[in-house]
Write a protein that holds these residues in place. Structure first.
Motif, PDB file in Angstrom:
ATOM      1  N   HIS A  38       6.432 -24.278  24.081  1.00  0.00           N
ATOM      2  CA  HIS A  38       6.640 -25.692  23.793  1.00  0.00           C
ATOM      3  C   HIS A  38       7.078 -26.429  25.050  1.00  0.00           C
ATOM      4  CE1 HIS A  38       6.515 -24.883  19.472  1.00  0.00           C
ATOM      5  NE2 HIS A  38       7.290 -23.842  19.721  1.00  0.00           N
ATOM      6  N   PRO A  39       6.744 -27.719  25.153  1.00  0.00           N
ATOM      7  CA  PRO A  39       7.275 -28.515  26.264  1.00  0.00           C
ATOM      8  C   PRO A  39       8.797 -28.604  26.131  1.00  0.00           C
ATOM      9  CG  PRO A  39       5.533 -29.702  25.092  1.00  0.00           C
ATOM     10  CD  PRO A  39       5.853 -28.482  24.289  1.00  0.00           C
ATOM     11  N   SER A  40       9.470 -28.612  27.250  1.00  0.00           N
ATOM     12  CA  SER A  40      10.924 -28.765  27.256  1.00  0.00           C
ATOM     13  C   SER A  40      11.252 -30.260  27.272  1.00  0.00           C
ATOM     14  CB  SER A  40      11.491 -28.097  28.511  1.00  0.00           C
ATOM     15  OG  SER A  40      12.843 -28.434  28.679  1.00  0.00           O
ATOM     16  N   PRO A  41      12.452 -30.642  26.813  1.00  0.00           N
ATOM     17  CA  PRO A  41      12.855 -32.046  26.939  1.00  0.00           C
ATOM     18  C   PRO A  41      12.941 -32.488  28.405  1.00  0.00           C
ATOM     19  CG  PRO A  41      14.281 -30.899  25.401  1.00  0.00           C
ATOM     20  CD  PRO A  41      13.414 -29.858  26.058  1.00  0.00           C
ATOM     21  N   ALA A  42      13.140 -31.521  29.309  1.00  0.00           N
ATOM     22  CA  ALA A  42      13.206 -31.832  30.738  1.00  0.00           C
ATOM     23  C   ALA A  42      11.786 -31.881  31.296  1.00  0.00           C
ATOM     24  CB  ALA A  42      14.032 -30.789  31.479  1.00  0.00           C
ATOM     25  N   LYS A  43      11.405 -32.983  31.889  1.00  0.00           N
ATOM     26  CA  LYS A  43      10.054 -33.164  32.420  1.00  0.00           C
ATOM     27  C   LYS A  43       9.716 -32.055  33.429  1.00  0.00           C
ATOM     28  CE  LYS A  43       6.969 -36.432  34.568  1.00  0.00           C
ATOM     29  NZ  LYS A  43       6.758 -37.729  35.148  1.00  0.00           N
TER      30      LYS A  43
ATOM     31  N   TYR B  46      12.219 -18.003  27.780  1.00  0.00           N
ATOM     32  CA  TYR B  46      12.239 -18.513  29.146  1.00  0.00           C
ATOM     33  C   TYR B  46      12.228 -20.039  29.117  1.00  0.00           C
ATOM     34  CZ  TYR B  46      10.111 -13.870  29.617  1.00  0.00           C
ATOM     35  OH  TYR B  46       9.809 -12.528  29.520  1.00  0.00           O
ATOM     36  N   THR B  47      12.964 -20.657  30.021  1.00  0.00           N
ATOM     37  CA  THR B  47      12.820 -22.077  30.318  1.00  0.00           C
ATOM     38  C   THR B  47      12.351 -22.098  31.754  1.00  0.00           C
ATOM     39  OG1 THR B  47      14.600 -22.660  28.808  1.00  0.00           O
ATOM     40  CG2 THR B  47      13.952 -24.322  30.426  1.00  0.00           C
ATOM     41  N   VAL B  48      11.073 -22.456  31.943  1.00  0.00           N
ATOM     42  CA  VAL B  48      10.433 -22.269  33.246  1.00  0.00           C
ATOM     43  C   VAL B  48       9.686 -23.519  33.719  1.00  0.00           C
ATOM     44  CG1 VAL B  48      10.193 -19.762  33.023  1.00  0.00           C
ATOM     45  CG2 VAL B  48       8.414 -21.244  32.119  1.00  0.00           C
TER      46      VAL B  48
END
Length: 145
Positions: free
Chosen positions: A51-56, A133-135
């Motif tokens: 999924h897309p993260s809230p952080a661009k 992961y947040t990548v």
């Protein structure tokens, strides 16, 4: 149609190129290289969700990693953090810059951005790890060394 439970081999090219494109299946059999069995053969990473993260510029990716007995993930890093949980098995998480960490069934773990590490199955069953992961979305999920 895209298979949302995408099977990926632990390699930067497969992780980067196959996410969101098409199903990729890699045989789990051992390969021979120079007369030695590949220590990473049979290691799989199944994509559970992305999924897309809230952080661009960032994305969240969740995988189920399976490491057969006497095998290892191979030295690698990720372009962001990894938060994980050992569902089953015993792992020696080896790092290039710190002492190894022994993880057992039920243990959580955290891998900082860019940390070079290797998950070695030191137990008696196939290890199963849930990794989130947040990548950086512009980089491969896995870079091998």
């Amino acid at each position: 149609m895209i298979n949302r439970r995408l099977l990926l081999r632990t390699s930067g090219a497969a992780a980067a190129g196959a996410l969101g494109t098409a199903a990729l299946s890699v045989p789990a059999g051992a390969t021979e290289s120079g007369g030695h069995t590949d220590p990473t053969s049979g290691v799989t990473r199944t994509l559970l969700q992305e999924h897309p993260s809230p952080a661009k510029g960032w994305k969240a990716v969740q995988t189920l990693v399976q490491i057969p007995r006497h095998k290892e993930s191979g030295r690698h890093s990720h372009p962001g953090i990894e938060v994980g949980y050992i569902i089953r098995g015993d792992v020696l998480m080896e790092f290039d810059d710190r002492p190894p960490l022994r993880l057992r069934t039920g243990d959580p773990f955290f891998i900082p951005t860019g940390a070079i590490h290797n998950a070695r199955n030191v137990g008696r069953v196939t290890t199963m790890m849930l990794s989130t992961y947040t990548v950086d979305e512009t980089k491969p999920l896995v870079t091998t060394y």
